[in-house]
Design an enzyme around this catalytic site. Structure first.
Site, short mmCIF file in Angstrom:
data_model
loop_
_atom_site.label_atom_id
_atom_site.label_comp_id
_atom_site.label_asym_id
_atom_site.label_seq_id
_atom_site.Cartn_x
_atom_site.Cartn_y
_atom_site.Cartn_z
N ASP A 12 -80.16 78.68 -64.72
CA ASP A 12 -80.23 77.58 -65.58
C ASP A 12 -81.33 76.84 -66.00
O ASP A 12 -82.18 76.28 -64.91
CB ASP A 12 -79.16 76.75 -64.92
CG ASP A 12 -77.73 77.05 -64.83
OD1 ASP A 12 -77.40 78.24 -65.50
OD2 ASP A 12 -76.87 76.39 -64.23
N ASP A 237 -74.49 64.13 -64.54
CA ASP A 237 -74.63 65.50 -64.95
C ASP A 237 -73.20 66.28 -64.66
O ASP A 237 -72.89 66.56 -63.50
CB ASP A 237 -75.82 66.39 -64.51
CG ASP A 237 -76.00 67.65 -65.15
OD1 ASP A 237 -75.05 68.03 -65.81
OD2 ASP A 237 -76.78 68.39 -64.62
N ASP A 243 -66.73 74.25 -61.98
CA ASP A 243 -66.63 75.36 -60.81
C ASP A 243 -66.31 74.98 -59.57
O ASP A 243 -65.81 75.52 -58.75
CB ASP A 243 -67.97 75.94 -61.11
CG ASP A 243 -68.33 76.49 -62.33
OD1 ASP A 243 -67.53 76.90 -63.06
OD2 ASP A 243 -69.46 76.39 -62.97
O1 RIB Z 1 -70.15 76.08 -65.60
C1 RIB Z 1 -71.54 75.74 -65.39
C2 RIB Z 1 -72.12 77.25 -65.64
O2 RIB Z 1 -72.06 77.75 -67.01
C3 RIB Z 1 -73.68 76.94 -65.74
O3 RIB Z 1 -74.18 77.05 -64.36
C4 RIB Z 1 -74.29 78.01 -66.69
O4 RIB Z 1 -75.04 78.79 -65.96
C5 RIB Z 1 -73.13 78.52 -67.16
O5 RIB Z 1 -72.55 79.64 -66.79
#
Ligand code: RIB
Length: 295
Positions: A12, A237, A243
């Site tokens: 990222d 952020d 996730d």
């Molecule tokens: O959900 C966040 C993620 O989305 C980030 O880490 C980026 O790599 C994208 O896949």
């Protein structure tokens, strides 16, 4: 019992900006950092931190061993991560003054899975195991098809959403974890209540978890409907919050914890995640969740 997360791994590139860049505008960023990320990898880390036995199946370029090492250090089994002759996937992420993000991804190695590899990974799954999928690698439809009749619990987070998802064999999915955008695209409904209703009509055997950002979430399974509010925190952020939520929720589900408890833990973990910068690096450990007062 284990979970195999067949998912993306990204580098990222994160730019702090006052506002998201507009068409035709050249914008100076106020900060730049490189983090490990990828929806798949982030979810694997959250699962591991939450105490699940997690194997990540994925691909990286030869120069990105640091990503594998990072996952390993967080407690993820990385023996099913291959390094290949294709650049690692990456994301370009703008984070604005409100902590919101706008993300462009380039799939790279994440889109190089072939039939044989899919079979190899699925052959490691035993009846009763969990298979977690996002939509950030190629072949998700083939994986769903091949996972059929193996007695595996399939959990699907269709992010990033695409029209193609609607053509996947979604009847195989036991748990959908979707946000409003994904829900709207899957059902053509706009109201959360209607999205849930339609999802239950389309996939009556599945559990549906609809996350609504600051408005909390709705969980539905048969007649059981649970709504939860989000926690109010100082947002720095939001990257990786979804996730984190998924990893913690699924880890609870695997331990057969009460669903309310799974949701509360996931809400707490994602709330703590948004108070920090980065994706994988902002995921809290279980120990931190008990130590830090999020509310
Ligand atoms: O959900 C966040 C993620 O989305 C980030 O880490 C980026 O790599 C994208 O896949």
């Amino acid at each position: 019992m284990k979970v195999i997360n067949f998912g993306s791994i990204n580098i990222d590139h994160v730019y702090s900006v006052e506002h998201f860049v507009r068409p035709g505008e050249t914008l100076r960023s106020e900060g730049y950092q490189v983090f490990s990320g990828g929806k798949g990898a982030n979810q694997s880390i959250a699962l591991a931190y939450a105490g699940a036995k997690v194997f990540h199946a994925g691909k990286i370029g030869h120069d990105s061993e640091w990503l594998r090492e990072g996952l390993r250090r967080c407690g993820v089994d990385t023996s099913m991560i291959d390094s290949v002759d294709i650049p690692t996937g990456h994301a370009i992420i703008q984070v604005n003054a409100q902590g919101e993000n706008a993300i462009i991804i380039h799939a790279g190695a994440n889109e190089s899975f072939g039939e044989e590899e899919i079979k190899r990974v699925l052959d490691v799954c035993e009846s009763g195991d969990y298979l977690l999928l996002q939509n950030e690698i190629n072949g998700v439809d083939r994986i769903l098809n091949q996972a059929k009749n193996r007695g595996i619990h399939i959990v699907f987070n269709p992010a990033p959403m695409s029209e193609a998802v609607k053509t996947y064999p979604l009847d195989e999915v036991e748990v959908f974890i979707i946000n409003e955008v994904e829900g709207e695209m899957l059902t053509a409904e706009h109201e959360p209540k209607m999205i849930i209703k339609r999802m239950q009509e389309l996939y009556p055997q599945s559990q549906v978890l609809l996350t609504l950002g600051k408005d909390g979430l709705v969980y539905a399974y048969g007649k059981k409907h649970i709504t939860k509010a989000a926690l109010e925190v100082q947002t720095v952020d939001t990257t990786g919050a979804g996730d984190t939520f998924i990893g913690y929720f699924l880890a609870g589900l695997m331990k057969e914890e009460d669903i309310e408890m799974c949701l509360d833990m996931a809400i707490k973990a994602s709330a703590l995640c948004v108070t920090r910068k980065g994706a994988a690096d902002s995921i809290p450990t279980r120990e931190e969740l008990f130590r830090v007062n999020v509310i």
